[in-house]
Design an enzyme around this catalytic site. Structure first.
Site, PDB file in Angstrom:
ATOM      1  CG  HIS A 182      -4.769  13.467   4.509  1.00  0.00           C
ATOM      2  ND1 HIS A 182      -5.783  13.683   3.620  1.00  0.00           N
ATOM      3  CD2 HIS A 182      -4.054  12.436   4.005  1.00  0.00           C
ATOM      4  CE1 HIS A 182      -5.687  12.824   2.625  1.00  0.00           C
ATOM      5  NE2 HIS A 182      -4.651  12.047   2.842  1.00  0.00           N
TER       6      HIS A 182
ATOM      7  CB  CYS B 197      17.659   7.970 -15.104  1.00  0.00           C
ATOM      8  SG  CYS B 197      16.032   8.727 -15.257  1.00  0.00           S
TER       9      CYS B 197
ATOM     10  CB  THR C 155      -0.915  -0.024   1.250  1.00  0.00           C
ATOM     11  OG1 THR C 155      -1.679  -1.240   1.201  1.00  0.00           O
ATOM     12  CG2 THR C 155      -1.854   1.150   1.269  1.00  0.00           C
TER      13      THR C 155
ATOM     14  CB  VAL D 151       4.220 -14.616   8.383  1.00  0.00           C
ATOM     15  CG1 VAL D 151       3.581 -15.364   9.551  1.00  0.00           C
ATOM     16  CG2 VAL D 151       5.195 -13.565   8.883  1.00  0.00           C
TER      17      VAL D 151
END
Lengths: 587, 417
Positions: free
Chosen positions: A139, A511, A130, A279
């Site tokens: 926020h 790059c 995530t 796990v």
């Protein structure tokens, strides 16, 4: 009415669906079968909303439920468990499962004390779940509902970022946010406000409702802005903006950079980090966990922190304290080229009520490196690993947010990606000792504003561990500082010259879009990057407009050389980048 | 920091940059050629197939051979070339252009009167065609595959799906076929291949490579590694036809979906960009809207033939000479505008009072048989020619004698009917 009655009432709405439930210590277990996945979500959320429910374990199945896949997964785990349960890797005071921003933050906080700590992460790198596909917004805490743990930790956490950024040296900018109120804001309710009343409400009532909400949530400094002042703040904002709310306490970061910085600093202070470590089960003595079994062997431990994100529910269940089910909520984000950076100064959003069911807010944000991102969306998906992007979702973002900045050059889109949020049905953070395993701490359900709350989450988690009996003895040698990889982009010519004298690779640009040198890539590998994507997250190599078209092979060759593996074995994230050699050459 | 003063700095050592450098050196200017890669030759180094130089040399050379001609020329003229040297910043100061560049050896400050940008183009990415699905290992661009196979001997996959029916896609298909890829399929949304007819014959038909017109990739499937792609048929407007979705198993997907000029650095510098070409806006000698900054080759717009790209470099070199000699410009530039059926064109304006005839390149927006191509200045048709056949995939070249325009004002309109 007791909890039981309330749950019964919710389930009555789904008559004919054959549903049942049990309640144990405030946790509701749901069983039975429904027709669709949407129904599964709906029921879970409704039960989760009931006051007094501390968790919803949704064991209901829907038509098309991937039973076979789950059985295969369990069998696979069982097999690995049997092979590894007698092999000991080491013995730890605290073992953290999950190397996202939550796990690394807790690890770094624990590294202040005389403790033996390890992070175990199933992927090839930290921050691959995530955390990596987040919009990086810190926020302020206005949005979070009152009386929630996430409101409290958000408001506190966002104010801790400045110190974090100073110590850990990641890019952080406190840009503030601007929320636009436009004729579209209450479009759906327009019929109730005839004539000029609609505009009056938008201009003079709604902004103060937001300010009041901020005040109630404990977010200071929020101001109402009107007229030309709006365009002084945001020159390209929608021309028909009626009023705006300015929120100073909003920051931006690159989320994976934060996690990398935390992990590096934790490692410097003694935390061991094990990647490629999954796990598969727990060793227990009565209710207590004594060891965590992985594909690498068993990690003996006194305390376990479950910061496994999307998999936190599976970890909890394996450990013997299932208290919540994670329902993955996917979000798509669109990224624009750096030349668009001048169009946006703050985190910019248009208040539209009710929120669009597929975006739930979201907006336009600058990034610390000068790009602009739009999004995210919010779509419930059955598969935790479903990071696919539906082009219609990209179109939705491009259309929906166009009203905020109509002149924005949308053709400068360079990438989009999806991330999956680890939401529970109670929709709040779950940070508490496990109900039925005394030495397991849940740090689950960390969805937005999880990144903003991370510093406070870490502190709070450690308070909880202390309450659970972990003794915290400060380590005098703790060093809070972490040096970033120097970047050619940010250097003065004289500094570059100095570095080139020491190592010519500082002058070798690999790059070209993002100006990343060979030396930076070598340093990233030295710091633990093993894959192309890991190098990318640490250096930005490949993040520019050609999306690695020109530099992927060069980077892969450097990784191959530094790790001493053949080019055909260099990984993207989990799988090899290339198939193999032509005509069996060089093998 | 090392300071180097030059008349002209050429940025980019591909065919156009080399050609510009050679021409400028021949004209007697002190030139520096700055290339960020390890060697000169640009994209041609990986193009080991033949077909280069048919216009310029009258024979079909391989990419390295074509580039070799110019590399030798530049070396023979004793021009200063800087390899592995990347320009990090450019600014205008005291009537000069200051370019800062880094190389593994040093940081260099070039002080120059003019710049010729020859930074070529890049490949469009799958994101730019709004591709759906996941982003696993096994998704490449055609140029990346060409480099992998031809320069490093690495095969991307065994079962390969190629997306795009242009020249690059076809050439890559042939290479992969020859290197032993087992399953090969080329898909494209058009009714037929859009590249040069000779490539259709020599790369696809001669080898019996499978292809599907009016087909696009809707989604990539596979979490860590490509497992396949969802193909879907499209109608004449490229809209997917519902119900024609089909899963195609493969281990690699190669995108050859167009080229875009590498103009971001020029844009950041303040040059005007043409939304049609996505390259810089230029005058008849390919000078951008920045004083003394010229752009050549595929940076202007991707050319079908390297020979044409190189021609722009020769013309720009003459332009640099005119610029350095302060030759007079018109009071107001004469704009060139697109009329009917023109998708893109260069140059965009006529600026100098005198000079060579005007070379104009353009792509029509539609296919047209027996097409009339004309240039009008006001009501006056100053040029016209007929072509038996024009189509968007072929870049057209016309030459307008300068005396037909003289010192007249107004605007020139390019028309195809």
């Amino acid at each position: 009415m007791g909890l039981e009655g309330k749950v019964k009432k919710v389930l009555e709405k789904y008559r004919g669906r054959d549903l049942s439930f049990t309640i144990k210590d405030g946790v509701v277990f749901l069983y039975g079968q429904v027709d669709t996945y949407d129904e599964w979500i709906e029921i879970g959320l409704e039960v989760g909303k009931i006051k007094g429910v501390e968790g919803v374990v949704n064991k209901v199945v829907w038509k098309g439920f991937p039973e076979e896949k789950i059985r295969e997964k369990e069998e696979r785990r069982r097999k690995i468990f049997e092979e590894n349960k007698d092999k000991t890797v080491g013995s730890y005071d605290v073992l953290i499962i999950g190397g996202g921003v939550t796990g690394t933050a807790i690890a770094r906080e624990l590294s202040r004390y005389k403790l033996k700590v390890a992070i175990i992460e199933k992927s090839t790198d930290i921050a691959t779940g995530t955390t990596k596909a987040n919009n990086g917004m810190i926020h302020s805490g206005i949005e979070a509902p009152r009386n929630t743990l996430k409101r409290r930790l958000n408001v506190k956490g966002c104010r801790m970022y400045e110190q974090w950024a100073r110590e850990l040296n990641f890019k952080y900018k406190m840009v503030g946010s601007v929320w636009l109120i436009t004729p579209r804001t209450l479009e759906k309710y327009r019929k109730y406000f005839p004539g000029p009343l609609y505009t009056l409400i938008l201009k003079y009532v709604l902004p103060y409702v937001v300010v009041l909400k901020a005040w109630l949530n404990g977010v200071p400094g929020v101001k109402v802005v009107r007229g030309s002042k709006i365009f002084e703040l945001e020159p390209y904002a929608a021309r028909d903006t009626l009023a705006a709310v300015y929120v100073p306490w909003t920051g931006i970061v690159e989320p994976y950079e934060v996690a990398v910085a935390l992990a590096e600093n934790a490692a410097k202070n003694g935390v061991e980090i094990f990647t490629n470590t999954e796990v598969v089960g727990f060793l227990k003595d009565g209710e207590r966990v004594t060891g965590v079994v992985t594909n690498r062997g068993t990690f003996l431990c006194r305390y376990v922190v479950n910061a496994a994100g999307l998999y936190a529910d599976e970890i909890a269940e394996m450990a013997g304290s299932p208290e919540y089910t994670i329902h993955p909520r996917r979000g798509v984000i669109v990224l624009f080229h750096k030349t668009t950076g001048s169009y946006v100064r703050h985190c910019l959003a248009e208040i539209v009520l009710p929120q669009h069911p597929r975006t739930k807010g979201g907006g336009i944000n600058p990034t610390p490196n000068g790009n602009v991102i739009w999004g995210p969306t919010a779509v419930e998906v059955p598969d935790k690993e479903d990071v696919s992007v539906d082009p219609e979702e990209v179109q939705l973002i491009l259309t929906k947010y166009s009203t905020i900045l109509s002149e924005f050059p949308k053709q400068k889109l360079i990438r989009y990606f999806a991330g999956v949020r680890a939401a529970t049905f109670t929709e709040d953070f779950v940070i508490r000792p496990a109900k039925w395993v005394p030495n397991l701490l849940h740090v689950a359900g960390i969805q937005s504003p999880g990144l903003a709350s991370a510093p406070a989450i870490a502190e709070y988690a450690i308070e909880k561990l202390a309450e659970m009996g972990l003794e915290l003895q400060e380590k005098p040698e703790f060093d809070p500082y972490r040096e970033p990889i120097p970047s050619l982009r940010d250097m003065k010519p004289s500094d570059i010259e100095e570095l080139i004298k020491k190592d010519p690779r500082w002058g070798h640009v690999v790059c070209e879009c993002e100006l990343v040198t060979e030396a930076e890539i070598v340093e990233a590998v030295k710091r633990g990057a093993r894959t192309l994507d890991a190098v990318k997250r640490r250096t930005r190599a490949g993040m520019g407009e050609c999306q690695g078209g020109r530099c992927t092979i060069k980077i892969a060759m450097i990784i191959s050389r530094e790790l001493g593996v053949p080019l055909s074995q260099v990984l993207k994230e989990e799988a090899p980048l290339f198939n193999g050699y032509v005509r069996g050459e060089s093998e | 920091m090392k300071e180097i003063r030059k008349d002209v700095v050429v940025v980019g050592g591909g065919p156009s940059g080399l050609a510009a450098t050679a021409k400028l050196a021949e004209l007697g200017y002190d030139v520096a050629l700055v290339e960020s890669g390890d060697e000169l030759g640009g994209i041609l180094i990986q193009c080991i197939h033949d077909g280069f130089g048919t216009k310029l040399f009258g024979k079909a050379l391989s990419g390295p051979e074509f580039a070799g001609n110019f590399i030798e020329k530049v070396r023979g003229l004793g021009t200063d070339t800087f390899l592995q040297t990347h320009v990090t910043s450019v600014e205008r100061r005291d009537g000069h252009w200051i370019l800062e560049a880094v190389s593994p050896k040093e940081v260099i400050k070039f002080i120059s009167k003019a710049i010729v940008y020859a930074t070529g183009c890049r490949e469009r990415t799958p994101f730019e065609i709004l591709l759906g699905g996941t982003r696993p290992a096994g998704v490449y661009t055609a140029g990346m595959v060409q480099r992998l196979v031809n320069l490093y001997g690495v095969l991307p996959g065994k079962r390969v799906l190629i997306v795009g029916g242009g020249d690059v896609g076809m050439i890559v298909a042939r290479h992969l076929y020859l290197e032993g890829v087992e399953d090969l399929l080329v898909v494209f949304p058009e009714p037929w291949f859009v590249g040069l007819p000779r490539n259709v014959q020599q790369c696809i038909l001669d080898f019996g490579i499978q292809f599907r017109p009016r087909t696009i990739v809707k989604e990539i499937v596979g979490k860590e590694k490509v497992k396949g792609a969802i193909l879907v048929k499209v109608d004449e407007n490229w809209r997917p036809i519902k119900g024609t979705e089909e899963f195609y198993p493969c281990d690699s997907v190669v995108f050859s979906v167009g080229l875009v000029p590498n103009a971001s650095k020029l844009e950041e510098l303040g040059a005007d960009i043409d939304p049609r070409t996505r390259g810089p806006v230029v005058n008849e000698y390919f000078e951008t809207t920045l004083k003394g900054v010229f752009a050549v080759g595929n940076l202007l717009t991707p050319f079908d033939y390297v020979d044409d790209a190189v021609e722009t470099a020769f013309i720009a070199a003459e332009g640099v000479s005119k610029f350095l000699n302060n030759e007079p410009k018109r009071e107001k530039p004469l704009p060139i505008r697109p009329g009917r059926k023109v998708r893109l064109y260069i140059p965009h304006r006529i600026e100098w009072l005198q000079g060579r005839d005007l070379t104009l390149f353009f792509r029509p927006s539609v296919e047209e048989a027996n097409a009339k191509i004309s240039l009008k200045l006001g009501d006056l048709e100053v040029y016209y020619t007929r072509r038996p056949y024009v189509r968007p995939s072929l870049l057209e070249r016309i030459v307008l004698p300068r005396d037909r325009i003289g010192e007249k004002d107004g605007e020139v309109v390019l028309d195809v009917e």
